[in-house]
Design a protein around this motif. Structure first.
Motif, mmCIF file in Angstrom:
data_model
loop_
_atom_site.group_PDB
_atom_site.id
_atom_site.type_symbol
_atom_site.label_atom_id
_atom_site.label_comp_id
_atom_site.label_asym_id
_atom_site.label_seq_id
_atom_site.Cartn_x
_atom_site.Cartn_y
_atom_site.Cartn_z
ATOM 1 N N LYS A 15 65.201 54.915 -58.600
ATOM 2 C CA LYS A 15 64.149 54.962 -59.576
ATOM 3 C C LYS A 15 64.745 54.693 -61.154
ATOM 4 O O LYS A 15 64.242 53.928 -61.710
ATOM 5 N N LYS A 16 65.922 54.998 -61.341
ATOM 6 C CA LYS A 16 66.766 55.026 -62.517
ATOM 7 C C LYS A 16 66.821 53.417 -62.670
ATOM 8 O O LYS A 16 66.631 52.801 -63.776
ATOM 9 N N ILE A 17 67.469 52.723 -61.677
ATOM 10 C CA ILE A 17 67.833 51.355 -61.819
ATOM 11 C C ILE A 17 66.739 50.416 -61.700
ATOM 12 O O ILE A 17 66.442 49.720 -62.875
ATOM 13 N N LEU A 18 65.421 50.910 -61.318
ATOM 14 C CA LEU A 18 64.373 49.934 -61.406
ATOM 15 C C LEU A 18 63.489 50.099 -62.804
ATOM 16 O O LEU A 18 63.219 49.140 -63.347
ATOM 17 N N PHE A 19 63.646 51.219 -63.328
ATOM 18 C CA PHE A 19 63.192 51.741 -64.677
ATOM 19 C C PHE A 19 64.111 50.758 -65.658
ATOM 20 O O PHE A 19 63.459 50.374 -66.670
ATOM 21 N N THR A 20 65.322 50.725 -65.587
ATOM 22 C CA THR A 20 66.232 50.248 -66.478
ATOM 23 C C THR A 20 65.983 48.700 -66.300
ATOM 24 O O THR A 20 65.944 48.073 -67.621
ATOM 25 N N ILE A 21 65.933 48.114 -65.350
ATOM 26 C CA ILE A 21 65.387 46.718 -65.060
ATOM 27 C C ILE A 21 64.146 46.400 -65.906
ATOM 28 O O ILE A 21 64.128 45.321 -66.521
ATOM 29 N N ALA A 22 63.126 47.350 -65.603
ATOM 30 C CA ALA A 22 62.002 47.310 -66.431
ATOM 31 C C ALA A 22 62.011 47.156 -67.715
ATOM 32 O O ALA A 22 61.304 46.168 -68.453
ATOM 33 N N ILE A 23 62.928 48.003 -68.390
ATOM 34 C CA ILE A 23 63.054 47.852 -69.941
ATOM 35 C C ILE A 23 63.669 46.512 -70.385
ATOM 36 O O ILE A 23 63.355 46.116 -71.333
ATOM 37 N N ILE A 24 64.636 46.100 -69.561
ATOM 38 C CA ILE A 24 65.368 45.080 -69.753
ATOM 39 C C ILE A 24 64.444 43.738 -69.848
ATOM 40 O O ILE A 24 64.471 42.806 -70.691
ATOM 41 N N VAL A 25 63.737 43.621 -68.797
ATOM 42 C CA VAL A 25 62.662 42.585 -68.844
ATOM 43 C C VAL A 25 61.736 42.635 -69.800
ATOM 44 O O VAL A 25 61.586 41.572 -70.662
ATOM 45 N N ALA A 26 61.308 43.939 -70.353
ATOM 46 C CA ALA A 26 60.389 43.987 -71.582
ATOM 47 C C ALA A 26 61.309 43.589 -72.713
ATOM 48 O O ALA A 26 60.605 42.806 -73.491
ATOM 49 N N TYR A 27 62.218 43.734 -72.975
ATOM 50 C CA TYR A 27 63.134 43.465 -74.298
ATOM 51 C C TYR A 27 63.333 42.040 -74.062
ATOM 52 O O TYR A 27 63.342 41.598 -75.296
ATOM 53 N N ARG A 28 63.587 41.200 -72.959
ATOM 54 C CA ARG A 28 63.532 39.812 -72.950
ATOM 55 C C ARG A 28 62.494 38.962 -73.381
ATOM 56 O O ARG A 28 62.339 38.027 -73.932
ATOM 57 N N PHE A 29 61.526 39.689 -72.916
ATOM 58 C CA PHE A 29 59.849 39.085 -73.261
ATOM 59 C C PHE A 29 59.936 39.184 -74.662
ATOM 60 O O PHE A 29 59.390 38.307 -75.345
ATOM 61 N N LEU A 30 60.232 40.337 -75.532
ATOM 62 C CA LEU A 30 59.951 40.449 -76.708
ATOM 63 C C LEU A 30 60.836 39.711 -77.758
ATOM 64 O O LEU A 30 60.637 38.988 -78.685
#
Length: 426
Positions: A15-30
């Motif tokens: 869960k921690k790893i998937l949450f981290t990946i989700a935030i990274i994707v959001a950052y790259r989108f921004l």
């Protein structure tokens, strides 16, 4: 492969790893969302022509080239963190906070966040002014109704990704801020690699230099891994009159300062060039002459720039470690717990011994990170040709960040696995 299976079988870690990946994707989108009204064609031309701005773009993961809403990346937060860390040593009130444990750490983090906002606002103005001075990318920049909304947007963007980094630290795996910086750097590697491959495919004579760039980068990464993990183990004995002394060790890292000296040094050595670029169009012949001299002698590939950067990194390494590694406090805490270094008297003698060891390690650590910073520049000069200047895959500072963050992430993953196995046994 077995380790990966073990990681993803662990529900909490997964869960921690998937949450981290989700935030990274959001950052790259921004990072891809450009602010309206910017001449992106002119902006791209600026970054292609200016090597200093290319370095800035590297640390922001390309968001500067897009003039995105997260234009400045985590730069303001990093600057605020360094300022607070230095003030903690010289300002008694902040020093008291740092000694309050978790409560004090939260207070210092809150101060750092509040300091990030004004720094981001001021830095946004300087960044926009610098970019526009190279080539007009914003019309009517002197109009407050034009520049203020842009400044507020990019300032809010820096605060937003600071918040994303912090929630990643709390709910994900690893240090969120460090991981976002890591992602910013790694995101530029495919582009640099593609540029090298295009050069090699168009000119077979460039194949060896391109392969050399890849091998050189790998060699620097291996060397950085070795030195980052290296430490001097100082034996410490703990005992009493009734029990036999137990011996443990006090590790002092070879590279105690990390990449902080590089940040300091690059900021200092590039400031004259940035000022020179701003005054290059001045009507004063004296200012123009000064500007031409600075630009001619402090270009990123010039020997004077390389030498100055090397010496500044070495000097800042000693400065930073001396104010953050309090040998007297370490010796005092050791004595309070009944510990001592065999052959060294407790108290002042122990502090002096630790300082001596630290200074020697600083020499090696400082020389290493200084070499890591300047060797890529020297290497690029050696393989560069008049027609094709091959881009490096990663800068020296980028390598230090990547290695440090990945090693820390590896340790945290292993700690989570050990903790989970221990809880299952209970």
């Amino acid at each position: 492969m077995q380790k990966l299976v073990q990681i993803f079988k662990n529900q909490g870690l997964r869960k921690k790893i998937l949450f981290t990946i989700a935030i990274i994707v959001a950052y790259r989108f921004l990072a891809q969302i450009s602010i309206p009204g910017i001449d992106l064609v002119a902006l791209k031309s600026i970054f292609e022509q200016n090597e200093y701005l290319s370095l800035f773009s590297l640390l922001t993961g390309g968001s500067a080239e897009n003039f995105s809403i997260v234009l400045m990346g985590l730069g303001p937060y990093i600057n605020a963190s360094i300022i607070i860390q230095l003030l903690t040593v010289i300002w008694p009130k902040l020093e008291e906070m740092s000694k309050e444990g978790e409560t004090g750490r939260k207070k210092l983090n809150a101060i750092t966040r509040w300091l990030t906002l004004p720094l981001a606002f001021l830095q946004s103005y300087g960044t926009i002014l610098l970019l526009n001075s190279q080539m007009p990318i914003i019309s009517n920049i002197s109009d407050p109704s034009v520049i203020l909304p842009i400044m507020l947007t990019v300032s809010a963007g820096s605060v937003l990704i600071m918040w994303l980094g912090e929630i990643m630290t709390e709910n994900g795996i690893g240090n969120g801020i460090s991981l976002l910086i890591l992602v910013s750097i790694i995101s530029t590697v495919p582009t640099a690699l593609a540029q090298n491959l295009i050069v090699a495919s168009s000119d077979i004579n460039q194949l060896i230099p391109v392969v050399s760039v890849v091998l050189f980068t790998l060699a620097l990464i291996v060397a950085t891994v070795i030195v980052t993990d290296a430490s001097r183990e100082i034996p410490v004995a703990y005992g009493s009159k009734t029990k036999k002394a137990s011996v443990s060790s006090l590790p002092i890292k070879v590279n105690q300062a990390g990449m902080i000296p590089i940040i300091f040094a690059v900021s200092v050595v590039t400031l004259p060039t940035i000022v020179a670029q701003l005054i290059s169009g001045s009507s004063s012949s004296t200012l123009v002459a000064i500007s031409e001299f600075v630009l001619a002698n402090f270009g990123m590939n010039q020997p004077l720039y390389i030498l100055t950067l090397f010496l500044l990194i070495l000097g800042f390494t000693y400065f930073y470690v001396n104010i953050t590694f309090d040998t007297e406090k370490v010796a005092e805490n050791m004595q309070k717990r009944g510990g001592y270094i065999p052959g060294i008297r407790p108290g002042k003698n122990t502090a002096d011994y630790l300082r001596q060891v630290s200074d020697r390690l600083n020499l090696f650590g400082g020389l290493f990170i200084a070499l890591i910073a300047v060797l890529p520049i020297i290497f690029q000069n050696l393989i560069g040709t008049t027609g094709n200047q091959l881009p490096l895959l990663i800068s020296g500072a980028g390598i230090l960040i990547i290695v440090g963050v990945i090693l820390d992430l590896k340790r945290q993953v292993e700690a989570n696995l050990i903790s989970d196995n221990y809880n299952n046994l209970i």
